[in-house]
Write a protein that holds these residues in place. Structure first.
Motif, PDB file in Angstrom:
ATOM      1  N   LEU A 152     -60.442 132.706  -8.425  1.00  0.00           N
ATOM      2  CA  LEU A 152     -60.507 133.581  -9.596  1.00  0.00           C
ATOM      3  C   LEU A 152     -60.499 135.042  -9.174  1.00  0.00           C
ATOM      4  CD1 LEU A 152     -63.106 131.696 -11.819  1.00  0.00           C
ATOM      5  CD2 LEU A 152     -60.662 132.005 -12.300  1.00  0.00           C
ATOM      6  N   ARG A 153     -61.296 135.389  -8.184  1.00  0.00           N
ATOM      7  CA  ARG A 153     -61.403 136.790  -7.781  1.00  0.00           C
ATOM      8  C   ARG A 153     -60.176 137.279  -7.017  1.00  0.00           C
ATOM      9  NH1 ARG A 153     -65.815 140.096  -4.126  1.00  0.00           N
ATOM     10  NH2 ARG A 153     -64.656 142.025  -4.283  1.00  0.00           N
ATOM     11  N   PHE A 154     -59.784 136.544  -5.996  1.00  0.00           N
ATOM     12  CA  PHE A 154     -58.778 137.053  -5.067  1.00  0.00           C
ATOM     13  C   PHE A 154     -57.335 136.713  -5.439  1.00  0.00           C
ATOM     14  CE2 PHE A 154     -62.677 136.847  -2.519  1.00  0.00           C
ATOM     15  CZ  PHE A 154     -62.764 138.175  -2.151  1.00  0.00           C
ATOM     16  N   MET A 171     -68.902 136.849 -13.911  1.00  0.00           N
ATOM     17  CA  MET A 171     -68.998 136.322 -12.551  1.00  0.00           C
ATOM     18  C   MET A 171     -70.047 137.085 -11.747  1.00  0.00           C
ATOM     19  SD  MET A 171     -65.047 135.353 -11.591  1.00  0.00           S
ATOM     20  CE  MET A 171     -65.496 134.727  -9.954  1.00  0.00           C
ATOM     21  N   ARG A 172     -70.117 138.395 -11.941  1.00  0.00           N
ATOM     22  CA  ARG A 172     -71.146 139.185 -11.249  1.00  0.00           C
ATOM     23  C   ARG A 172     -72.539 138.748 -11.704  1.00  0.00           C
ATOM     24  NH1 ARG A 172     -69.475 143.497  -8.242  1.00  0.00           N
ATOM     25  NH2 ARG A 172     -67.342 144.209  -8.583  1.00  0.00           N
ATOM     26  N   ARG A 232     -69.352 137.820  -5.721  1.00  0.00           N
ATOM     27  CA  ARG A 232     -69.528 138.183  -4.310  1.00  0.00           C
ATOM     28  C   ARG A 232     -69.110 136.993  -3.451  1.00  0.00           C
ATOM     29  NH1 ARG A 232     -75.188 140.430  -2.857  1.00  0.00           N
ATOM     30  NH2 ARG A 232     -75.570 138.827  -4.369  1.00  0.00           N
ATOM     31  N   GLN A 233     -67.834 136.947  -3.157  1.00  0.00           N
ATOM     32  CA  GLN A 233     -67.248 135.871  -2.375  1.00  0.00           C
ATOM     33  C   GLN A 233     -66.618 136.446  -1.117  1.00  0.00           C
ATOM     34  OE1 GLN A 233     -67.099 132.489  -3.297  1.00  0.00           O
ATOM     35  NE2 GLN A 233     -68.490 133.104  -4.927  1.00  0.00           N
ATOM     36  N   GLU A 234     -66.654 135.676  -0.062  1.00  0.00           N
ATOM     37  CA  GLU A 234     -65.965 136.089   1.155  1.00  0.00           C
ATOM     38  C   GLU A 234     -64.472 135.914   0.932  1.00  0.00           C
ATOM     39  OE1 GLU A 234     -65.577 134.399   5.623  1.00  0.00           O
ATOM     40  OE2 GLU A 234     -67.611 134.588   4.817  1.00  0.00           O
ATOM     41  N   ARG A 235     -63.697 136.925   1.341  1.00  0.00           N
ATOM     42  CA  ARG A 235     -62.241 136.830   1.196  1.00  0.00           C
ATOM     43  C   ARG A 235     -61.736 135.700   2.083  1.00  0.00           C
ATOM     44  NH1 ARG A 235     -57.854 139.405  -0.671  1.00  0.00           N
ATOM     45  NH2 ARG A 235     -55.955 139.251   0.574  1.00  0.00           N
ATOM     46  N   PRO A 236     -60.967 134.786   1.508  1.00  0.00           N
ATOM     47  CA  PRO A 236     -60.426 133.690   2.308  1.00  0.00           C
ATOM     48  C   PRO A 236     -59.425 134.217   3.338  1.00  0.00           C
ATOM     49  CG  PRO A 236     -60.189 133.260  -0.049  1.00  0.00           C
ATOM     50  CD  PRO A 236     -60.620 134.683   0.104  1.00  0.00           C
TER      51      PRO A 236
END
Length: 116
Positions: free
Chosen positions: A51-53, A18-19, A25-29
Motif C-alpha cells: 500500500l505504501r510503496f 495507516m499512520r 512505518r514500514q521498511e522499504r522492500p
C-alpha cells in the motif's frame, strides 16, 4: 473537485489511517520485491508495504503528472482478507479509506460520507 483532487483526499485519508494504526512505518522492500508478478506483490511484500510503496506511490505519481488513472480498482476486498488479523480499530479506518479510493477510481467520485 475533479477526480485527481478527490483521489488525493482519499490517499491522504489512507495514509492518516495507516499512520494511526501504526501500519505506515514500514521498511522499504528490496528492489527485487517490486518485480513480483503476483497481485499486490503478495509473495514479496506485506500488504502495508505494498500500500505504501506501490499503491500510494503510483497513484500520487499519476496525480502529480496528470497521468491516466486505473479505470477499475478492487483493493479494499483484497485488503479485507489480508488485514483480518488486525484489531477493528486499526483495520476499519484503513478499509474505509481503501473503499473510498476504489470508489473514486471506479466512478470518479468520493463516496458519500455518513454524517457523524
Amino acid at each position: 473537485m475533479n477526480q485527481y483532487q478527490q483521489l488525493a483526499v482519499a490517499l491522504e485519508r489512507l495514509e492518516s489511517s495507516m499512520r494511526a494504526g501504526d501500519l505506515w512505518r514500514q521498511e522499504r522492500p528490496p528492489e527485487e520485491a517490486f518485480k513480483s508478478a503476483e497481485p499486490f506483490c503478495i509473495d514479496t511484500m506485506t500488504l502495508p508495504q505494498w500500500l505504501r510503496f506501490v499503491f500510494c506511490a503510483r497513484l500520487r505519481e499519476s496525480i502529480e503528472h496528470g497521468s491516466a488513472l486505473p479505470q477499475q480498482s478492487q483493493v479494499a476486498p483484497a485488503a479485507e482478507l489480508q488485514l483480518q488479523g488486525l484489531s477493528t480499530g486499526r483495520r476499519v479506518p484503513v478499509l474505509e479509506s481503501l473503499h473510498d479510493i476504489d470508489h473514486v477510481l471506479n466512478t470518479g467520485y468520493l463516496r458519500e460520507q455518513a454524517s457523524s
